[in-house]
Design an enzyme around this catalytic site. Structure first.
Site, PDB file in Angstrom:
ATOM      1  N   GLY A 206       2.189   2.223  10.771  1.00 26.81           N
ATOM      2  CA  GLY A 206       3.185   3.290  10.632  1.00 26.81           C
ATOM      3  C   GLY A 206       3.850   3.675  11.943  1.00 26.81           C
TER       4      GLY A 206
ATOM      5  N   SER B 186       3.054  -2.076  10.401  1.00 19.41           N
ATOM      6  CA  SER B 186       4.486  -2.193  10.666  1.00 19.41           C
ATOM      7  C   SER B 186       5.061  -3.580  10.387  1.00 19.41           C
ATOM      8  CB  SER B 186       4.806  -1.743  12.103  1.00 19.41           C
ATOM      9  OG  SER B 186       4.438  -0.394  12.284  1.00 19.41           O
TER      10      SER B 186
ATOM     11  N   GLU C 158      -5.828  -4.732  10.349  1.00 18.38           N
ATOM     12  CA  GLU C 158      -4.777  -3.748  10.601  1.00 18.38           C
ATOM     13  C   GLU C 158      -5.080  -3.006  11.894  1.00 18.38           C
ATOM     14  OE1 GLU C 158      -2.659  -2.546   6.741  1.00 18.38           O
ATOM     15  OE2 GLU C 158      -4.452  -1.318   6.853  1.00 18.38           O
TER      16      GLU C 158
ATOM     17  N   GLU D 269      -6.964   4.959   7.635  1.00 20.20           N
ATOM     18  CA  GLU D 269      -6.689   6.375   7.347  1.00 20.20           C
ATOM     19  C   GLU D 269      -7.866   7.015   6.622  1.00 20.20           C
ATOM     20  OE1 GLU D 269      -2.912   5.680   5.434  1.00 20.20           O
ATOM     21  OE2 GLU D 269      -2.098   5.068   7.372  1.00 20.20           O
TER      22      GLU D 269
ATOM     23  N   ASN E  42       0.874  -1.177   0.000  1.00 21.06           N
ATOM     24  CA  ASN E  42       0.000   0.000   0.000  1.00 21.06           C
ATOM     25  C   ASN E  42       0.911   1.226   0.000  1.00 21.06           C
ATOM     26  OD1 ASN E  42      -1.825   2.034   0.482  1.00 21.06           O
ATOM     27  ND2 ASN E  42      -2.350   1.387   2.558  1.00 21.06           N
ATOM     28  N   TRP E  43       1.056   1.813  -1.177  1.00 15.91           N
ATOM     29  CA  TRP E  43       1.992   2.941  -1.290  1.00 15.91           C
ATOM     30  C   TRP E  43       1.469   4.198  -0.611  1.00 15.91           C
ATOM     31  CZ3 TRP E  43       3.752   2.961  -7.185  1.00 15.91           C
ATOM     32  CH2 TRP E  43       4.448   1.769  -7.453  1.00 15.91           C
ATOM     33  N   LYS E  44       0.192   4.229  -0.307  1.00 13.39           N
ATOM     34  CA  LYS E  44      -0.427   5.435   0.268  1.00 13.39           C
ATOM     35  C   LYS E  44      -0.134   6.638  -0.643  1.00 13.39           C
ATOM     36  CE  LYS E  44      -0.217   3.269   4.757  1.00 13.39           C
ATOM     37  NZ  LYS E  44      -0.171   3.393   6.197  1.00 13.39           N
TER      38      LYS E  44
ATOM     39  N   GLY F  83       2.679  -1.158   4.225  1.00 18.20           N
ATOM     40  CA  GLY F  83       2.789   0.258   3.881  1.00 18.20           C
ATOM     41  C   GLY F  83       4.237   0.643   3.632  1.00 18.20           C
ATOM     42  N   GLY F  84       4.871   1.217   4.648  1.00 20.70           N
ATOM     43  CA  GLY F  84       6.233   1.732   4.530  1.00 20.70           C
ATOM     44  C   GLY F  84       7.208   0.786   3.838  1.00 20.70           C
TER      45      GLY F  84
ATOM     46  N   HIS G 178      -9.582   1.460   4.542  1.00 17.51           N
ATOM     47  CA  HIS G 178      -8.338   1.648   5.297  1.00 17.51           C
ATOM     48  C   HIS G 178      -8.598   2.616   6.453  1.00 17.51           C
ATOM     49  CE1 HIS G 178      -4.274   2.762   6.367  1.00 17.51           C
ATOM     50  NE2 HIS G 178      -3.894   1.648   5.774  1.00 17.51           N
TER      51      HIS G 178
HETATM   52  P1  PGA Z   1       2.613   0.251   7.583  1.00 15.76           P
HETATM   53  O1  PGA Z   1       1.173   0.489   6.928  1.00 15.76           O
HETATM   54  O2  PGA Z   1       3.123  -1.057   7.063  1.00 15.76           O
HETATM   55  O3  PGA Z   1       3.440   1.415   7.150  1.00 15.76           O
HETATM   56  O4  PGA Z   1       2.402   0.217   9.073  1.00 15.76           O
HETATM   57  C1  PGA Z   1       0.289  -0.574   6.702  1.00 15.76           C
HETATM   58  C2  PGA Z   1      -1.003  -0.059   6.118  1.00 15.76           C
HETATM   59  O5  PGA Z   1      -1.470   0.993   6.556  1.00 15.76           O
HETATM   60  O6  PGA Z   1      -1.583  -0.687   5.216  1.00 15.76           O
END
Ligand code: PGA
Length: 251
Positions: free
Chosen positions: A174, A214, A168, A98, A9-11, A235-236, A96
């Site tokens: 994050g 994470s 999640e 966010e 997930n590149w966000k 994500g990251g 998600h």
């Molecule tokens: P993260 O994000 O791996 O950076 O914690 C995961 C996500 O929000 O899908």
């Protein structure tokens, strides 16, 4: 039987050129390699068509990170599920945390998004998870169950069987604070039992439930070794091939 999946997930990261570079690099890294999971990258909307052209779609699935809750029409700035599908993308990340927290997505709008995604042939990767206060108050199971019920349990068994889930915990996203493998397994098993109650054991057993929050090259193997953890939403650590490939290879 359910699939193992590692989805990035590149966000809101990478401009178009940088995104294309990353997708192409990943495509190269996977060329001629056999991996034991499906690989997906979730890119910003404007990258989808170019990325879908640049990669071997048999090896890398492409996902949007959202889609509209309406079919088409006067909804300035929105992108429909049909538009996403027309780029070559096969998946859409929905719900998600966010989007729920910053853009006011509700169980009701998500229900519409899921239906439209499915109607347009997209596989929803549907995200659920509790915030820290909910876990501390020991409400995490109730919260996750009601998220699943409220947005997905209207679906027919046939439609539900096309959905991928991603657990999640919001406190792990994050933050560098991963759920322990035991916490992940406990929740994934609970989710699967919830699905079994509604749709039967077969469909529950065939549903991929990914862990997100994470996850990285260092903890992926241990997380994925749990019987009910079928992969990760990353994500990251999906923003560089050097970090993402070892997670793919953790299977
Ligand atoms: P993260 O994000 O791996 O950076 O914690 C995961 C996500 O929000 O899908």
């Amino acid at each position: 039987m359910r699939k193992n999946i590692v989805a990035g997930n590149w966000k809101m990261n990478k401009n178009l050129q940088e995104g294309l570079e990353l997708a192409t690099e990943l495509n190269e890294a996977l060329k001629g390699k056999t991996v034991n999971c499906d690989v997906i990258i979730g890119t910003p909307f404007i990258h989808l068509a170019s990325v879908a052209k640049a990669v071997d779609l048999n090896k890398i699935g492409v996902a949007a990170q959202n889609c509209a809750d309406k079919e088409s029409g006067a909804y300035t700035g929105e992108v429909s599920a049909a538009m996403v599908a027309s780029t070559g993308a096969q998946y859409v990340i929905l719900g998600h945390s966010e989007r729920r927290a910053y853009y006011g997505e509700t169980a009701e709008t998500l229900k519409e998004k899921v239906k439209l995604a499915l109607a347009n042939g997209l596989t929803p990767i549907f995200c659920i998870g509790e915030v820290l206060e909910e876990r501390e108050a020991e409400k995490h199971f109730d919260v996750v169950k009601s998220q699943v019920e409220a947005s997905l349990f209207d679906l027919s068994a046939d439609d539900f069987s096309k959905v991928v889930l991603a657990y999640e915990p919001v406190w792990a996203i994050g933050t560098g604070k991963t759920a322990s493998p035991a916490q992940a397994q406990e929740m994934h098993a609970f989710i699967r039992a919830t699905l079994a109650e509604k749709y039967g054991q077969d469909i529950a057993n065939n549903t991929s439930i990914l862990y997100g929050g994470s996850a990285n090259a260092g903890n992926a193997k241990e997380l994925f070794s749990n019987p009910d953890v079928d992969g990760g939403l990353i994500g990251g650590a999906s923003l560089g091939v050097d970090k993402f490939m070892p997670i793919i290879e953790a299977f």
